[in-house]
Design a protein around this motif. Sequence first.
Motif, PDB file in Angstrom:
ATOM      1  N   TRP A  87       0.659  -1.344   0.018  1.00 16.47           N
ATOM      2  CA  TRP A  87      -0.028   0.268   0.036  1.00 16.47           C
ATOM      3  C   TRP A  87       0.605   1.154  -0.035  1.00 16.47           C
ATOM      4  O   TRP A  87       0.638   2.171  -0.916  1.00 16.47           O
ATOM      5  CB  TRP A  87      -0.906  -0.089   1.181  1.00 16.47           C
TER       6      TRP A  87
ATOM      7  N   LEU B 200       3.907   1.490  -0.917  1.00 19.65           N
ATOM      8  CA  LEU B 200       4.737   1.737  -2.146  1.00 19.65           C
ATOM      9  C   LEU B 200       3.799   2.373  -3.385  1.00 19.65           C
ATOM     10  O   LEU B 200       4.377   3.171  -4.436  1.00 19.65           O
ATOM     11  CB  LEU B 200       5.415   0.272  -2.799  1.00 19.65           C
ATOM     12  N   SER B 201       2.494   1.784  -3.410  1.00 16.28           N
ATOM     13  CA  SER B 201       1.717   2.069  -4.646  1.00 16.28           C
ATOM     14  C   SER B 201       0.867   3.399  -4.272  1.00 16.28           C
ATOM     15  O   SER B 201       0.435   3.904  -5.408  1.00 16.28           O
ATOM     16  CB  SER B 201       0.880   1.014  -5.182  1.00 16.28           C
ATOM     17  N   ARG B 202       0.456   3.558  -3.117  1.00 12.35           N
ATOM     18  CA  ARG B 202      -0.515   4.623  -2.960  1.00 12.35           C
ATOM     19  C   ARG B 202      -0.233   5.777  -2.019  1.00 12.35           C
ATOM     20  O   ARG B 202      -1.167   6.170  -1.616  1.00 12.35           O
ATOM     21  CB  ARG B 202      -1.687   3.898  -2.152  1.00 12.35           C
ATOM     22  N   THR B 203       1.073   5.998  -1.630  1.00 18.68           N
ATOM     23  CA  THR B 203       1.580   7.122  -0.669  1.00 18.68           C
ATOM     24  C   THR B 203       2.664   7.793  -1.466  1.00 18.68           C
ATOM     25  O   THR B 203       3.255   7.461  -2.451  1.00 18.68           O
ATOM     26  CB  THR B 203       1.832   6.697   0.510  1.00 18.68           C
ATOM     27  N   ARG B 204       2.614   9.190  -0.983  1.00 18.10           N
ATOM     28  CA  ARG B 204       3.782   9.919  -1.453  1.00 18.10           C
ATOM     29  C   ARG B 204       5.073   9.252  -1.411  1.00 18.10           C
ATOM     30  O   ARG B 204       5.887   9.230  -2.132  1.00 18.10           O
ATOM     31  CB  ARG B 204       3.859  11.279  -0.783  1.00 18.10           C
TER      32      ARG B 204
ATOM     33  N   ASN C 184       5.900   6.997  -4.107  1.00 13.10           N
ATOM     34  CA  ASN C 184       6.160   7.623  -5.231  1.00 13.10           C
ATOM     35  C   ASN C 184       7.693   7.916  -4.926  1.00 13.10           C
ATOM     36  O   ASN C 184       8.518   8.030  -6.121  1.00 13.10           O
ATOM     37  CB  ASN C 184       5.191   8.685  -5.314  1.00 13.10           C
ATOM     38  N   TRP C 185       8.173   8.766  -3.834  1.00 15.47           N
ATOM     39  CA  TRP C 185       9.629   9.067  -3.646  1.00 15.47           C
ATOM     40  C   TRP C 185      10.586   7.903  -3.668  1.00 15.47           C
ATOM     41  O   TRP C 185      11.359   8.245  -4.084  1.00 15.47           O
ATOM     42  CB  TRP C 185       9.441   9.947  -2.230  1.00 15.47           C
TER      43      TRP C 185
ATOM     44  N   PHE D 291      10.181   5.086  -5.458  1.00 14.75           N
ATOM     45  CA  PHE D 291      10.403   4.810  -6.925  1.00 14.75           C
ATOM     46  C   PHE D 291      11.281   5.964  -7.624  1.00 14.75           C
ATOM     47  O   PHE D 291      12.342   5.507  -8.305  1.00 14.75           O
ATOM     48  CB  PHE D 291       9.109   4.797  -7.862  1.00 14.75           C
ATOM     49  N   ALA D 292      11.183   7.329  -7.196  1.00 17.55           N
ATOM     50  CA  ALA D 292      11.814   8.197  -7.857  1.00 17.55           C
ATOM     51  C   ALA D 292      13.398   8.378  -7.405  1.00 17.55           C
ATOM     52  O   ALA D 292      14.302   8.655  -8.175  1.00 17.55           O
ATOM     53  CB  ALA D 292      11.185   9.546  -7.916  1.00 17.55           C
TER      54      ALA D 292
ATOM     55  N   ALA E 153      14.887  13.292  -9.161  1.00 19.05           N
ATOM     56  CA  ALA E 153      14.011  13.390  -8.147  1.00 19.05           C
ATOM     57  C   ALA E 153      14.368  14.619  -7.056  1.00 19.05           C
ATOM     58  O   ALA E 153      13.354  15.238  -6.739  1.00 19.05           O
ATOM     59  CB  ALA E 153      14.086  12.152  -7.034  1.00 19.05           C
TER      60      ALA E 153
ATOM     61  N   VAL F 251      12.922  18.014  -8.581  1.00 16.62           N
ATOM     62  CA  VAL F 251      11.586  18.424  -8.553  1.00 16.62           C
ATOM     63  C   VAL F 251      11.021  18.482  -6.971  1.00 16.62           C
ATOM     64  O   VAL F 251       9.775  18.366  -6.901  1.00 16.62           O
ATOM     65  CB  VAL F 251      10.582  17.418  -9.393  1.00 16.62           C
ATOM     66  N   GLY F 252      11.941  18.425  -6.326  1.00 21.65           N
ATOM     67  CA  GLY F 252      11.572  18.720  -4.665  1.00 21.65           C
ATOM     68  C   GLY F 252      11.176  17.500  -3.857  1.00 21.65           C
ATOM     69  O   GLY F 252      10.789  17.392  -2.902  1.00 21.65           O
ATOM     70  N   VAL F 253      11.797  16.188  -4.424  1.00 22.84           N
ATOM     71  CA  VAL F 253      11.799  15.003  -3.657  1.00 22.84           C
ATOM     72  C   VAL F 253      12.661  15.013  -2.496  1.00 22.84           C
ATOM     73  O   VAL F 253      14.018  15.188  -2.803  1.00 22.84           O
ATOM     74  CB  VAL F 253      11.961  13.742  -4.650  1.00 22.84           C
TER      75      VAL F 253
END
Lengths: 351, 295
Positions: A210, A212-216, A219-220, A222-223, A231, A234-236
């Motif tokens: 959950w 990994l696929s559904r939270t910020r 997303n970070w 993966f990036a 990454a 763009v502010g990660v």
Amino acid sequence: MTTTLPPPPTAAADERVAQISLVRRLVLRPEIGSLIGAAVLFILFAILSSNFYSLAGISNWLDPASLFGIMAVAVALLMIGGHFDLSAGVLTGTAGLATAIMTTQWGLNIWVALLVSLAICLGVGFANGYLVTRTGLPSFIITLAMFLMLQGLNLAVTKLITGTVSVGGMATVPYYDTVRPIFAAKINIFGVDFKIQIVWWIVVTAIGAWVLSRTRFGNWTFATGGDPVAARNVGVPAKRTTITLFMTVGACAWLVGTLKLIEQTSVQTSQGFGEELIYIVAAVIGGCLLTGGYGSVIGASIGALIFGMTNQGIVYAGLDSDWFKFFLGAMLLLAVLANQVVRRYAEQTKR
Amino acid sequence: MSAPPLLEIERVSKFFGSVIALQDISTKVEAAAVTCVLGDNGAGKSTLIKIFSGVHQHDAGEFRVEGEPVRLSSPREALDRGIATVYQDLAVVRLMPVWRNFFLGSEITKGKGPFARLDVEAMRKITKSELLAMGIDLRDVDQPIGTLSGGERQCVAIARAVYFGAKVLILDEPTAALGVKQAGVVLKYIIQARERGLGVVFITHNPHHAYPVGDRFMLLKRGRSLGDFAKDEITREELTALMAGGAELEELSHELERGGGAAAAAAHELEAVGAQLGASAAEEHLGLSGEGQEK
């Protein structure tokens, strides 16, 4: 300046593309390879031995799969974030030893000891992550150093305090009974005992998938693993993400160390040694790229399941268990080759 | 009196120690207009955009954002003022889906505290409609961004900057690494961005890319301005000739002729190509990279 645009696709052509892309999407799921592998292995072992798919048999191979699975989830997240942790295996030993020494030798309350042990594991994870992000050195080297240091500490400190290479007697520690239901309960299903660590495994996998696929944060992750420079641009918060991922591995190592300690009531200084590679194998079989930026938590869990099934299945099938490592290596090789093909496919410019 | 330009620099200079990176540069960026900054390698183009985007600060002269004199201290401050820069590497993660890239670092979430989760549907929808507004019709925003062409990736980066509130868009050599056709696609999106009311700073060394889309042209050479022209003040030929630096090109062909044989042939070819395409393209053709002076 003349700009030629492709003519708008006709409806029929578009439908065909959509069909291809459905197959593509299925093939591109990172966990698909491990799922097929697990199904094939299950059928294979089920044919060789009817015990393999009996409830008792299933309970038997879910047992090792669950402990490896919990670690594989954390290690897979870290790998997707672009890093390795070679110290994860011995850290499970450190977790168990710390709790055991603090309770049996120093008389600390077991709950307090568990919390201190958790803090130690999170601290090791933080140290790994901080050093990796601060120095920019490969995590392979940093965590290799941590692995060797922890291995030495596990042995030296335990021997210094207890004089032996194991710590036992957890069952006589006060309040042990209050901890046991959480970490070592057994769930009876149709007369067969299933260990509660299987539930922990499922919970950890579900949370990991959950996140990994559904939270910020996912997303970070993966990036950060896919392209750390992009990454950051763009502010990660790439450094914070990396450190958190290492600390997640620490937390899971604590959970696994605790599950083992509470169930077996004793712990060896050698516990966890060599297992770090199995976690990585499970994550890779589950579709994680060694280079980061791509992978699946569920795949890693299935990878651990494959490990558990092979581990016990060889015994059920009456094969010589000496062959186990060979099978594991062959599966790893197959998985890596399959991953490479999938990655090329995923990165193709044309659709 | 009309509104002040979005960006305006007047006699701006920048020094790195004893090196004069930029001297007395003036130009402006209006809303719904494209300002092209042309120059060869080492001309000071990147120093100029770094002043615009807050990476560097100017040492002399005046930099005004919407009429207000400023010194931007960080890229963050530039972003807050609506100045977005799309660098050559585009800041995209190749293996991630288009929509995840679009919102990377600024994800939309729903729910509170530990249960905050990505609003996947909203982000997919916005990505699709924003790209559509830029004229890119993607069948599937879930495909990895690495599967898009170079030009399309450039456009996703542009669309992202536009969506997150850019008023001024700075594009660092967006067409440099692209083929003729892809470059054409990017030029189309530059016009698209202009039509949406943005001020665009288009950095390039190719006058043939700049002229069709530009409303204003500023030529840089070795840190100095060769002139700042509105479109009706300069023709394509004049622009090309200015870029080529006629005298230098002549000198180069003389040198090559002295070499005799194959070099002389190359010199003739150079003259022919130079006449057709403008010298900057010819220099590239021969693998010569201007003065090569970098801060």
